[in-house]
Design a protein around this motif. Structure first.
Motif, PDB file in Angstrom:
ATOM      1  N   ARG A  99       0.851  -1.198   0.000  1.00 17.22           N
ATOM      2  CA  ARG A  99       0.000   0.000   0.000  1.00 17.22           C
ATOM      3  C   ARG A  99       0.886   1.247   0.000  1.00 17.22           C
ATOM      4  O   ARG A  99       1.650   1.471   0.934  1.00 17.22           O
ATOM      5  N   ILE A 100       0.729   2.046  -1.048  1.00 16.48           N
ATOM      6  CA  ILE A 100       1.552   3.242  -1.234  1.00 16.48           C
ATOM      7  C   ILE A 100       0.644   4.469  -1.202  1.00 16.48           C
ATOM      8  O   ILE A 100      -0.410   4.481  -1.832  1.00 16.48           O
ATOM      9  N   ASN A 101       1.078   5.494  -0.485  1.00 23.61           N
ATOM     10  CA  ASN A 101       0.340   6.754  -0.462  1.00 23.61           C
ATOM     11  C   ASN A 101       1.295   7.871  -0.858  1.00 23.61           C
ATOM     12  O   ASN A 101       2.382   8.004  -0.288  1.00 23.61           O
ATOM     13  N   THR A 102       0.910   8.663  -1.847  1.00 20.11           N
ATOM     14  CA  THR A 102       1.724   9.790  -2.266  1.00 20.11           C
ATOM     15  C   THR A 102       0.819  10.854  -2.869  1.00 20.11           C
ATOM     16  O   THR A 102      -0.394  10.676  -2.945  1.00 20.11           O
ATOM     17  N   ASN A 103       1.411  11.963  -3.269  1.00 20.06           N
ATOM     18  CA  ASN A 103       0.584  13.019  -3.866  1.00 20.06           C
ATOM     19  C   ASN A 103       0.442  12.790  -5.367  1.00 20.06           C
ATOM     20  O   ASN A 103       1.260  12.105  -5.987  1.00 20.06           O
ATOM     21  N   PRO A 104      -0.609  13.333  -5.975  1.00 17.59           N
ATOM     22  CA  PRO A 104      -0.852  13.089  -7.403  1.00 17.59           C
ATOM     23  C   PRO A 104       0.303  13.523  -8.307  1.00 17.59           C
ATOM     24  O   PRO A 104       0.568  12.874  -9.316  1.00 17.59           O
ATOM     25  N   ALA A 105       0.988  14.615  -7.958  1.00 16.54           N
ATOM     26  CA  ALA A 105       2.075  15.099  -8.812  1.00 16.54           C
ATOM     27  C   ALA A 105       3.231  14.113  -8.841  1.00 16.54           C
ATOM     28  O   ALA A 105       3.746  13.759  -9.909  1.00 16.54           O
ATOM     29  N   PHE A 106       3.664  13.635  -7.685  1.00 20.56           N
ATOM     30  CA  PHE A 106       4.767  12.674  -7.640  1.00 20.56           C
ATOM     31  C   PHE A 106       4.370  11.371  -8.324  1.00 20.56           C
ATOM     32  O   PHE A 106       5.173  10.750  -9.022  1.00 20.56           O
ATOM     33  N   SER A 107       3.111  10.974  -8.127  1.00 17.95           N
ATOM     34  CA  SER A 107       2.649   9.749  -8.769  1.00 17.95           C
ATOM     35  C   SER A 107       2.737   9.857 -10.296  1.00 17.95           C
ATOM     36  O   SER A 107       3.270   8.968 -10.961  1.00 17.95           O
ATOM     37  N   ASP A 133      -2.505  14.744  -1.047  1.00 17.86           N
ATOM     38  CA  ASP A 133      -1.444  15.626  -0.592  1.00 17.86           C
ATOM     39  C   ASP A 133      -1.434  15.781   0.922  1.00 17.86           C
ATOM     40  O   ASP A 133      -0.470  16.259   1.491  1.00 17.86           O
ATOM     41  N   ARG A 134      -2.516  15.399   1.580  1.00 18.77           N
ATOM     42  CA  ARG A 134      -2.579  15.614   3.027  1.00 18.77           C
ATOM     43  C   ARG A 134      -1.714  14.593   3.761  1.00 18.77           C
ATOM     44  O   ARG A 134      -1.472  13.477   3.270  1.00 18.77           O
ATOM     45  N   LEU A 135      -1.245  14.976   4.936  1.00 18.07           N
ATOM     46  CA  LEU A 135      -0.490  14.059   5.772  1.00 18.07           C
ATOM     47  C   LEU A 135      -1.426  13.002   6.328  1.00 18.07           C
ATOM     48  O   LEU A 135      -2.570  13.293   6.685  1.00 18.07           O
ATOM     49  N   ILE A 136      -0.959  11.773   6.415  1.00 11.08           N
ATOM     50  CA  ILE A 136      -1.802  10.683   6.883  1.00 11.08           C
ATOM     51  C   ILE A 136      -1.126   9.943   8.025  1.00 11.08           C
ATOM     52  O   ILE A 136       0.096  10.042   8.226  1.00 11.08           O
ATOM     53  N   ASP A 137      -1.915   9.202   8.777  1.00 14.74           N
ATOM     54  CA  ASP A 137      -1.409   8.273   9.782  1.00 14.74           C
ATOM     55  C   ASP A 137      -1.296   6.907   9.109  1.00 14.74           C
ATOM     56  O   ASP A 137      -2.303   6.345   8.671  1.00 14.74           O
ATOM     57  N   LEU A 138      -0.070   6.378   9.013  1.00 13.74           N
ATOM     58  CA  LEU A 138       0.134   5.145   8.268  1.00 13.74           C
ATOM     59  C   LEU A 138      -0.665   3.983   8.842  1.00 13.74           C
ATOM     60  O   LEU A 138      -1.184   3.149   8.080  1.00 13.74           O
ATOM     61  N   LEU A 139      -0.795   3.920  10.162  1.00 11.79           N
ATOM     62  CA  LEU A 139      -1.553   2.831  10.758  1.00 11.79           C
ATOM     63  C   LEU A 139      -3.038   2.982  10.484  1.00 11.79           C
ATOM     64  O   LEU A 139      -3.709   2.033  10.075  1.00 11.79           O
ATOM     65  N   GLU A 223      -7.965  27.872  -4.241  1.00  9.74           N
ATOM     66  CA  GLU A 223      -7.168  27.051  -3.338  1.00  9.74           C
ATOM     67  C   GLU A 223      -7.468  25.602  -3.677  1.00  9.74           C
ATOM     68  O   GLU A 223      -8.627  25.244  -3.903  1.00  9.74           O
ATOM     69  N   ALA A 224      -6.435  24.769  -3.714  1.00 12.99           N
ATOM     70  CA  ALA A 224      -6.636  23.370  -4.091  1.00 12.99           C
ATOM     71  C   ALA A 224      -5.943  22.461  -3.096  1.00 12.99           C
ATOM     72  O   ALA A 224      -4.960  22.841  -2.465  1.00 12.99           O
ATOM     73  N   SER A 225      -6.473  21.242  -2.988  1.00 16.67           N
ATOM     74  CA  SER A 225      -5.926  20.296  -2.019  1.00 16.67           C
ATOM     75  C   SER A 225      -4.730  19.521  -2.544  1.00 16.67           C
ATOM     76  O   SER A 225      -4.113  18.772  -1.793  1.00 16.67           O
ATOM     77  N   ASP A 226      -4.398  19.659  -3.826  1.00 15.24           N
ATOM     78  CA  ASP A 226      -3.208  18.985  -4.348  1.00 15.24           C
ATOM     79  C   ASP A 226      -2.582  19.793  -5.472  1.00 15.24           C
ATOM     80  O   ASP A 226      -3.234  20.618  -6.122  1.00 15.24           O
ATOM     81  N   GLY A 227      -1.290  19.538  -5.687  1.00  8.91           N
ATOM     82  CA  GLY A 227      -0.531  20.293  -6.669  1.00  8.91           C
ATOM     83  C   GLY A 227      -0.973  20.062  -8.100  1.00  8.91           C
ATOM     84  O   GLY A 227      -0.820  20.944  -8.951  1.00  8.91           O
ATOM     85  N   ALA A 241       1.238  29.985  -9.854  1.00  7.42           N
ATOM     86  CA  ALA A 241       1.379  29.070  -8.721  1.00  7.42           C
ATOM     87  C   ALA A 241       2.848  28.721  -8.544  1.00  7.42           C
ATOM     88  O   ALA A 241       3.633  28.779  -9.498  1.00  7.42           O
ATOM     89  N   ARG A 242       3.199  28.383  -7.347  1.00 10.74           N
ATOM     90  CA  ARG A 242       4.573  27.959  -7.024  1.00 10.74           C
ATOM     91  C   ARG A 242       4.556  26.449  -6.851  1.00 10.74           C
ATOM     92  O   ARG A 242       3.970  25.925  -5.910  1.00 10.74           O
ATOM     93  N   LEU A 243       5.198  25.733  -7.782  1.00  9.88           N
ATOM     94  CA  LEU A 243       5.114  24.282  -7.831  1.00  9.88           C
ATOM     95  C   LEU A 243       6.498  23.658  -7.919  1.00  9.88           C
ATOM     96  O   LEU A 243       7.483  24.319  -8.260  1.00  9.88           O
ATOM     97  N   ALA A 244       6.563  22.368  -7.627  1.00 10.06           N
ATOM     98  CA  ALA A 244       7.820  21.633  -7.741  1.00 10.06           C
ATOM     99  C   ALA A 244       8.245  21.567  -9.202  1.00 10.06           C
ATOM    100  O   ALA A 244       7.420  21.323 -10.089  1.00 10.06           O
ATOM    101  N   ARG A 245       9.533  21.747  -9.435  1.00  6.83           N
ATOM    102  CA  ARG A 245      10.013  21.777 -10.822  1.00  6.83           C
ATOM    103  C   ARG A 245       9.802  20.445 -11.535  1.00  6.83           C
ATOM    104  O   ARG A 245       9.519  20.430 -12.733  1.00  6.83           O
ATOM    105  N   PHE A 246       9.925  19.322 -10.817  1.00  4.45           N
ATOM    106  CA  PHE A 246       9.707  18.034 -11.492  1.00  4.45           C
ATOM    107  C   PHE A 246       8.285  17.924 -12.010  1.00  4.45           C
ATOM    108  O   PHE A 246       8.020  17.273 -13.011  1.00  4.45           O
ATOM    109  N   GLN A 247       7.349  18.588 -11.317  1.00  6.03           N
ATOM    110  CA  GLN A 247       5.947  18.505 -11.702  1.00  6.03           C
ATOM    111  C   GLN A 247       5.661  19.263 -12.996  1.00  6.03           C
ATOM    112  O   GLN A 247       4.772  18.873 -13.763  1.00  6.03           O
TER     113      GLN A 247
END
Length: 301
Positions: A99-107, A133-139, A223-227, A241-247
């Motif tokens: 089970r992998i959790n990440t943000n849509p841009a990195f995915s 994009d939100r922080l999660i509790d892995l458990l 305002e958006a919940s993900d990049g 917008a200010r975004l990660a260059r890889f994105q």
């Protein structure tokens, strides 16, 4: 101590199947039992636990709050049992559900291009990919590995750094034609500055005005919940917008987006880490193999 004549894993399996198939009859067919036997088994389970797990009606079954919690934990326990059996049978070769959790841009930009190679190398592993994009509790979220950008908070998680990426303010050619290209940080006051809707370690945009460091708050109409949502808004000409260059690398290369105020960019970067629960020598092989694969193949511009 639990009585040996109580097959708790068997009870869990039947209960989970009742929930997933939506009724006693469907679960009975799956286990080649009678509906009355399944109903009595669930009733015995409720009596032993001292809690009602299902509200029954003539038309449907509905989980109670206690039943919802028991269902989620039962699913997790049964999957861990499956993993334990598979790992023992395969000399701890990578296998089971990852089970992998990440943000849509990195995915979109990094992870999905790497997954086919990982799955080809470890065919006994299956992947469940959740994007947020939100922080999660892995458990709580039943997650093996979370991939996150930005500063890390102190926690019991193990972090493995995958690299760093620069951040860049971008706009579409159409937007800049209509509103003008900002030449200095003060020019941003007249621009629509799109932002994230969730709490981040750094909200303001850091910039340099000569030797002076300053920050500009992103204030705009979106305002958006993900990049990825912000990227789509920028591509549509809504604002900056200010975004990660890889994105946005492909968009910049193709001319769909244009970097602005680069001479005022302080060159700040954002680190990206793989986060997982520290389990020492007992870490499941699938998690260790996946994190190693990320570390070997992630390349950030």
């Amino acid at each position: 101590m639990a009585r040996l004549d109580v097959n708790r894993s068997g009870e869990m399996e039947v209960f989970v199947k009742v929930v997933e198939l939506g009724g006693f009859s469907a679960a009975a067919r799956a286990f080649r039992m009678t509906p009355s036997a399944v109903s009595k088994l669930v009733a015995r389970l409720e009596e032993r636990l001292g809690a009602r797990l299902l509200n029954r009606s003539t038309r449907a079954l509905k989980l109670t709050p206690e039943g919802c919690g028991f269902y989620e934990r039962s699913v997790r326990i049964l999957e861990e049992l499956d993993d334990a059996e598979r790992n023992a049978a395969a000399s701890d070769a990578p296998s089971g559900r990852l089970r992998i959790n990440t943000n849509p841009a990195f995915s979109r930009c990094i992870l999905i291009p790497l997954l086919p190679g990982f799955l080809a190398r470890y065919p006994s592993v299956t992947v469940e990919l959740n994007l947020t994009d939100r922080l999660i509790d892995l458990l709580d979220e039943r997650t093996d590995v979370a991939i996150r950008a930005g500063p890390l908070k102190s926690s019991q998680l193990t972090a493995r750094k995958l690299g760093e990426t620069r951040l860049v303010i971008v706009g579409s050619p159409d937007y800049l034609k209509r509103h003008g290209v900002p030449k200095s940080p003060t020019d941003l006051a007249t621009h629509n500055r799109l932002s994230f809707s969730y709490a981040r370690a750094s909200v303001a945009w850091p910039l340099m005005d000569g030797a002076t460091e300053l920050t500009v708050a992103p204030v705009g109409t979106v305002e958006a919940s993900d990049g990825e949502a912000l990227r789509q808004m920028v591509l549509a000409g809504v604002g900056l917008a200010r975004l990660a260059r890889f994105q946005v690398k492909e968009d910049l290369d193709a001319g769909r987006l244009v970097p602005v105020l680069e001479e005022h960019n302080p060159g700040d970067t954002e680190a990206i880490h793989a986060l997982y629960l520290s389990q020492g020598r007992h870490m499941p092989a699938r998690i260790r193999a996946f994190v190693d694969h990320l570390a070997a193949h992630v390349r950030l511009p």
